[in-house]
Enzyme design. Structure first.
Site, short mmCIF file in Angstrom:
data_model
loop_
_atom_site.label_atom_id
_atom_site.label_comp_id
_atom_site.label_asym_id
_atom_site.label_seq_id
_atom_site.Cartn_x
_atom_site.Cartn_y
_atom_site.Cartn_z
CB CYS A 1 -0.93 0.00 1.21
SG CYS A 1 -1.96 -1.45 1.31
CG HIS B 1 -2.85 3.35 2.76
ND1 HIS B 1 -3.62 3.08 1.64
CD2 HIS B 1 -2.77 2.17 3.44
CE1 HIS B 1 -3.96 1.81 1.65
NE2 HIS B 1 -3.47 1.23 2.72
CG ASN C 1 -6.63 -0.75 2.01
OD1 ASN C 1 -6.05 -0.23 1.06
ND2 ASN C 1 -5.99 -1.39 2.97
O1 UT7 Z 1 -3.33 -1.33 3.93
C1 UT7 Z 1 -2.78 -2.07 5.00
C2 UT7 Z 1 -3.56 -3.32 5.15
N1 UT7 Z 1 -4.33 -3.59 6.28
C3 UT7 Z 1 -4.64 -2.83 7.37
O2 UT7 Z 1 -4.27 -1.71 7.53
C4 UT7 Z 1 -5.50 -3.49 8.40
C5 UT7 Z 1 -4.99 -3.31 9.82
N2 UT7 Z 1 -5.85 -3.94 10.76
C6 UT7 Z 1 -7.12 -3.53 11.04
O3 UT7 Z 1 -7.55 -2.54 10.49
C7 UT7 Z 1 -7.93 -4.26 12.07
O4 UT7 Z 1 -7.08 -5.17 12.75
C8 UT7 Z 1 -9.14 -5.03 11.46
C9 UT7 Z 1 -10.16 -4.03 10.94
C10 UT7 Z 1 -8.67 -5.93 10.33
C11 UT7 Z 1 -9.80 -5.88 12.53
O5 UT7 Z 1 -10.24 -5.09 13.61
P1 UT7 Z 1 -10.01 -5.57 15.10
O6 UT7 Z 1 -10.69 -4.59 15.97
O7 UT7 Z 1 -8.54 -5.79 15.27
O8 UT7 Z 1 -10.81 -6.91 15.15
P2 UT7 Z 1 -10.28 -8.37 15.51
O9 UT7 Z 1 -9.52 -8.95 14.37
O10 UT7 Z 1 -9.61 -8.32 16.85
O11 UT7 Z 1 -11.65 -9.12 15.65
C12 UT7 Z 1 -12.61 -8.81 16.66
C13 UT7 Z 1 -13.83 -9.66 16.45
C14 UT7 Z 1 -13.51 -11.14 16.26
O12 UT7 Z 1 -14.53 -11.87 16.90
P3 UT7 Z 1 -14.32 -12.50 18.34
O13 UT7 Z 1 -13.17 -13.44 18.19
O14 UT7 Z 1 -14.03 -11.35 19.25
O15 UT7 Z 1 -15.62 -13.17 18.61
C15 UT7 Z 1 -13.60 -11.35 14.78
O16 UT7 Z 1 -13.95 -12.67 14.43
O17 UT7 Z 1 -14.48 -9.25 15.25
C16 UT7 Z 1 -14.70 -10.39 14.41
N3 UT7 Z 1 -14.66 -9.97 13.03
C17 UT7 Z 1 -15.75 -9.60 12.36
N4 UT7 Z 1 -17.05 -9.51 12.71
C18 UT7 Z 1 -17.93 -9.08 11.78
C19 UT7 Z 1 -13.57 -9.87 12.20
N5 UT7 Z 1 -13.96 -9.44 11.01
C20 UT7 Z 1 -15.31 -9.26 11.07
C21 UT7 Z 1 -16.28 -8.82 10.14
N6 UT7 Z 1 -17.56 -8.73 10.55
N7 UT7 Z 1 -15.95 -8.45 8.87
#
Ligand code: UT7
Length: 346
Positions: A126, A273, A303
């Site tokens: 990115c 970004h 993104n």
């Molecule tokens: O361009 C560079 C590329 N990427 C990035 O910049 C991404 C960087 N990371 C992030 O932005 C965040 O880590 C995410 C948006 C990807 C995830 O957010 P988070 O607050 O870190 O969520 P998490 O991965 O800790 O997940 C929390 C909960 C989980 O459920 P449990 O285990 O707490 O029950 C996930 O299974 O949210 C769940 N979850 C979702 N729920 C509904 C993960 N994705 C989804 C979804 N819809 N799409």
């Protein structure tokens, strides 16, 4: 001598997919996606559209602007003429038309009929556009004969997503942005200075596993007779990338300001970004910079990786929000892991 942006362009596919549309296909919700990322919708390319198709459209927009074309007939001629003046095409992408060979930049070069232009792809996740600006500016600067470059960030990452992985598929969108760079006689220092002032580029290869497409390259090539359940796709350690991103964002902003010897008040707008609005908010909080200083359009496009900054620049430019003399900061982070930022006097 300085390197100025004299044209901007963007292209996004017409197919708009909202969070609710996704929630009908996978276990997610508009509420989760908005509250965790700021994303409201994304544009997705159809099967027939490759990265070079979007890159070409964005490039044509940027070239038409560089040629001074406004509206009415003559656009094609203006684009062809401007393309003929290009010495270089740098195309940043993580989703090229073909892996390894040929470059997507060469596909674009041919379709633009940019006969004089050298053409190459750049892989920096990115951060690709930020790397691309500095690379093109450097190549223009070291050779008297080179005057103009086209820098493109273009992606169709929707084709490299596991659509059953809700942790990644909701985040990404397709699109392309482009700028035309010109080496001019304007001053690069002092009052009245213009163009690309300063760039920071960095990488932390220890994080290669955190954003990775494992299959298809020389490490894990496909073997004869092999069948795959899921095509090659992007895997992400979201937490690790999030933490890296907030630190890289904060450090890059601080260093750019320190090295330039200015405060953030001198910066008209920060164009980050567009990965996650929460990353921008967290970094802004650490830096003590108000939200109004950051431009966000992630709600519309999600993104788009290397395309997100040039798409944002084009939107701002066409809306008249970038005035001559404004100091603009870009900041990016992504696969590699990589990070970087530019300071540009518009
Ligand atoms: O361009 C560079 C590329 N990427 C990035 O910049 C991404 C960087 N990371 C992030 O932005 C965040 O880590 C995410 C948006 C990807 C995830 O957010 P988070 O607050 O870190 O969520 P998490 O991965 O800790 O997940 C929390 C909960 C989980 O459920 P449990 O285990 O707490 O029950 C996930 O299974 O949210 C769940 N979850 C979702 N729920 C509904 C993960 N994705 C989804 C979804 N819809 N799409």
């Amino acid at each position: 001598m300085t390197i100025e942006i004299i044209g901007t362009g963007k292209a996004v596919p017409p197919n708009r997919v909202s969070n609710d549309d996704l929630a009908r296909r996978i276990d997610t919700s508009d509420e989760w996606i908005r509250s965790h990322t700021g994303i409201g919708a994304r544009r997705l390319a159809d099967e027939a559209t490759a990265t070079s198709d979007l890159a070409l459209e964005a490039a044509r927009e940027a070239l038409a602007m560089a040629a001074g074309w406004k509206e009415g007939p003559g656009r094609e001629d203006a684009v062809r003429e401007a393309a003929g003046t290009l010495d270089l095409i740098v195309l940043a992408t993580a989703s090229p038309d073909y892996y390894g060979c040929p470059s997507t930049a060469c596909v674009v070069q041919d379709r633009l009929e940019a006969r004089r232009a050298a053409a190459m792809d750049l892989t920096a996740g990115c951060t690709g556009f930020v790397y691309g600006l500095e690379s093109a500016a450097g190549l223009l600067s070291v050779n008297k004969g080179r005057k103009r470059a086209l820098v493109i960030g273009a992606e169709t990452l929707s084709k490299l997503i596991n659509w059953n992985d809700r942790g990644t598929c909701v985040l990404l969108g397709d699109g392309a942005g482009a700028v035309v760079l010109e080496k001019t006689e304007a001053a690069s220092e002092g009052p009245g200075r213009r163009g690309l002032l300063r760039t920071i580029l960095g990488a932390d290869g220890a994080g290669v596993e955190n954003l990775i497409i494992r299959r298809g390259g020389s490490r894990n090539p496909f073997k004869a007779g092999e069948t795959v359940e899921i095509p090659p796709h992007l895997e992400m350690n979201g937490q690790a990338v999030y933490n890296f991103a907030v630190k890289a964002f904060t450090d890059t902003c601080t260093r750019l300001l320190e090295e330039e010897g200015i405060g953030v008040d001198h910066v008209a707008l920060i164009v980050p970004h567009q990965a996650n609005a929460r990353i921008v908010q967290a970094a802004g909080k650490r830096l003590g910079i108000g939200e109004e200083k950051f431009f966000l359009n992630i709600q519309d496009y999600a993104n788009t990786s290397s395309a997100s900054i040039p798409i944002a620049l084009d939107e701002l430019n066409r809306a008249g929000r970038l005035r001559k003399g404004d100091l603009i900061m870009t900041i990016a982070f992504g696969g590699g892991l990589t990070y970087g930022g530019n300071l540009i006097v518009w």
